[in-house]
Design an enzyme around this catalytic site. Structure first.
Site, PDB file in Angstrom:
ATOM      1  N   HIS A   1       0.848  -1.194   0.000  1.00  0.00           N
ATOM      2  CA  HIS A   1       0.000   0.000   0.000  1.00  0.00           C
ATOM      3  C   HIS A   1       0.880   1.239   0.000  1.00  0.00           C
ATOM      4  O   HIS A   1       1.874   1.299   0.729  1.00  0.00           O
ATOM      5  CB  HIS A   1      -0.912  -0.010   1.231  1.00  0.00           C
ATOM      6  CG  HIS A   1      -2.091   0.896   1.128  1.00  0.00           C
ATOM      7  ND1 HIS A   1      -1.979   2.262   1.090  1.00  0.00           N
ATOM      8  CD2 HIS A   1      -3.420   0.632   1.060  1.00  0.00           C
ATOM      9  CE1 HIS A   1      -3.189   2.804   1.002  1.00  0.00           C
ATOM     10  NE2 HIS A   1      -4.073   1.839   0.974  1.00  0.00           N
TER      11      HIS A   1
ATOM     12  N   ARG B   1      -7.436  10.127  -0.239  1.00  0.00           N
ATOM     13  CA  ARG B   1      -7.165  10.453  -1.633  1.00  0.00           C
ATOM     14  C   ARG B   1      -8.456  10.524  -2.426  1.00  0.00           C
ATOM     15  O   ARG B   1      -8.587  11.324  -3.362  1.00  0.00           O
ATOM     16  CB  ARG B   1      -6.226   9.408  -2.245  1.00  0.00           C
ATOM     17  CG  ARG B   1      -4.797   9.527  -1.749  1.00  0.00           C
ATOM     18  CD  ARG B   1      -3.901   8.478  -2.385  1.00  0.00           C
ATOM     19  NE  ARG B   1      -4.091   7.159  -1.800  1.00  0.00           N
ATOM     20  CZ  ARG B   1      -4.085   6.019  -2.493  1.00  0.00           C
ATOM     21  NH1 ARG B   1      -3.914   6.038  -3.791  1.00  0.00           N
ATOM     22  NH2 ARG B   1      -4.247   4.870  -1.879  1.00  0.00           N
TER      23      ARG B   1
END
Length: 581
Positions: A247, A270
């Protein structure tokens, strides 16, 4: 008593247990930790679902077919179509089940990287993984109290062997509990999670992805592939063990930059408009691309430290998360762009150019990095910013034991192993080379329910066969399966335990401050003084989450994350007195 044994108390195991109870089976849940919940409680972005009631309420047009196509693309065509169809086809029903059965708020829907439609569901003020898992966990624990003949939960119980009969079918487990070896009989659902914290001598990470072995991880120390190793030793087929997801947004603690375990920045940060900048204040990637793509670009760019940045509009949408990360020292707030530029060590004009270029991409509908989806509003220096240093981290393991669409574990000859099922991260082949954000919780719920359905049917078949063999005398085998009577309706949840009063002692903050080490840690929560030294190893969020507040008043942080009944339910013995006013 006829029962199904569920190994693992995360969301996959809990979903399997509740489904088994709905189908009339009895459940024995075994978990090696002292506190069930697993990594599911850490999930920060939400749970995917296509065609849900929440999407319809928001006017979002989505379908299982569109979700299938997005998942197939993310998986690099390496996942199995039959498993993707189960994951995506049952996704809407899974989200609706959580809302209807457990009364959960999953009304907010966001678009994460790799999704063509907004379909990642969460509630208003909490980490969705924790909320979803706790709701199931508390319901199951209530049933264990109100109907102990139907539900048994054994914590700190480590399964060491799967038992098989002469035909090769799994008929139970051997496990250790309270220093003793125990045996339990029944079909088995393995829901033991992944292996992204497997740094043991038999590490699956080291064997299949040695180049990742030294990376930090977001996983609890329990994620060591125990279920994988048990199943393989029993003849199960493994698949895609080399498919390990790194990640891009592990949060770096400036005080402990080399810590092996990192907190994860929610992908939703995000999704609501957060940008990724290098040490020159420049963008270098579409922030909404797949996780492996973003990670690769971070390594390719190499200009560290790399930062995740939220402007005021993005931070407002994720206000709870931003405050939570700031409280843990993992994020810093800047009142202006000039302040932020000074922190990086670049001219404010350079940061302004980055923002201007991004704004131009928003107006054009596509930027230089191929980004097509944007959050509304302009980025300017005259704004406030929440900023975190980020680094790639081991996060999810797509590989695992091979299963079929009914969650039956497949052996090395391509045949289902009778009596053995899998759900959650242990099940391989579902996500291919890369898992989409929001699909970890979904995989737990969908395949938890599928494994529960299949295991209950298998148990009914075995019980019926045994009854027939015994001449129709159910009592001869001690069986108990009432498929027509869902367990949830048969047993009302027990009332929550009364709050622990603690001792008569009263302590000042100065007294509490003296107890601030790992071997002696006190905290204050809502006016109560807690000695949590012995609870540290059992805390599902890890020791560090408590140690950050050692010797301090942790009320604000605690109330952001927990319901008040958590202490009397799970740590009543920790209360030693009250805070002296």
């Amino acid at each position: 008593m006829a029962q199904v044994i569920v190994v693992g108390g995360g969301l996959a195991g809990l979903s399997a247990a509740h489904t088994l109870l709905e189908r009339g089976a009895n459940v024995l849940l075994l978990d090696k930790q002292g506190f069930i919940g697993g990594n599911s409680t850490k999930a920060t972005s939400g749970i995917n679902g296509a065609g849900t009631q929440s999407q319809q309420d928001l006017g979002i047009i989505d379908s299982a077919r569109t979700f299938f196509d997005d998942t197939k693309k993310s998986a690099r065509d390496l996942a199995r179509d039959d498993l993707i169809r189960v994951l995506t086809g049952r996704s809407g029903d899974a989200v609706n089940w959580l809302q209807n059965k457990f009364g959960l708020d999953l009304s907010k829907v966001a678009r994460l990287g790799g999704h063509s439609q907004p379909r990642t569901h969460r509630g208003d003020a909490q980490f969705p993984g924790m909320v979803i898992t706790y709701a199931q966990m508390e319901r199951l624990e209530d049933l264990a109290v109100s109907d102990p003949e139907r539900v048994k939960i054994y914590k700190k119980s480590r399964v060491v062997k799967l038992l098989k009969d002469e035909s090769g079918g799994v008929i139970g487990v051997e496990y250790t509990r309270n220093g003793k070896n125990e045996t339990a009989y029944g079909p088995v659902v393995l829901a033991t999670g992944g292996y992204a914290s497997d740094f043991t001598e038999t590490s699956l990470i080291k064997k299949y992805r040695p180049e990742y072995y030294d990376l930090p991880t977001t996983n609890g120390e329990h994620a060591t592939g125990d279920g994988h190793k048990l199943a393989i030793a029993t003849g199960a087929s493994g698949i895609d063990f080399e498919k390990v997801q790194v990640h891009p947004t592990g949060l770096v603690d400036p005080k402990e930059p080399d810590s092996k375990v990192k907190f994860l920045a929610a992908e939703a940060l995000r999704g609501v408009g957060g940008l990724i900048l290098d040490n020159q204040g420049k963008r270098f990637v579409d922030e909404l691309q797949h996780r492996d793509f973003v990670t690769g670009k971070m390594w390719e760019n190499g200009k560290t430290p790399i930062r995740l940045v939220l402007n005021s509009a993005a931070a407002k949408q994720m206000e709870w998360h931003a405050k939570h990360y700031v409280g843990r020292g993992l994020m810093k707030k800047f009142e202006t762009g000039e302040e932020f530029a000074k922190e990086i060590g670049i001219p404010a004009s350079q940061l302004k150019k980055t923002f201007d270029d991004y704004n131009a991409g928003v107006k054009a509908g596509k930027d230089a990095y191929g980004r097509k989806f944007f959050s509304p509003g302009e980025w300017t220096l005259n704004d406030s910013f929440y900023v975190a240093i980020i680094t790639p981290v081991l996060h999810y393991t797509m590989g695992g034991v091979e299963i079929d669409p009914e969650a039956r574990i497949i052996d090395t000859n391509g045949k289902p192993i009778p009596g053995l099922f899998a759900a959650g991260e242990i099940a391989g082949g579902v996500h291919g080379a890369n898992r989409l954000g929001g699909s970890s919780l979904l995989g737990c719920v969908v395949f938890g329910r599928v494994s529960g359905d299949t295991a209950a049917s298998y148990l009914l078949q075995q019980t019926t066969a045994a009854v027939a063999k015994a001449g129709g005398r159910l009592g001869a085998i001690g069986g108990h399966l009432e498929a027509s009577k869902p367990a949830a309706a048969a047993a009302a949840p027990a009332a929550a335990p009364a709050e622990a009063s603690g001792s008569e002692g009263a302590y000042t903050l100065a007294d509490v401050a003296k107890h601030n080490t790992k071997d002696d840690v006190w905290v204050v929560v809502n006016g109560q003084v807690l000695d949590v030294t012995s609870f540290l190893p059992d805390h599902p969020g890890g020791e560090k989450a408590i140690l950050l507040y050692a010797g301090r008043d942790a009320t604000d942080e605690f109330n952001m994350l927990h319901d008040p009944k958590v202490i009397p339910r799970y740590a009543p013995d920790a209360v030693i007195g009250n805070l002296k006013k």
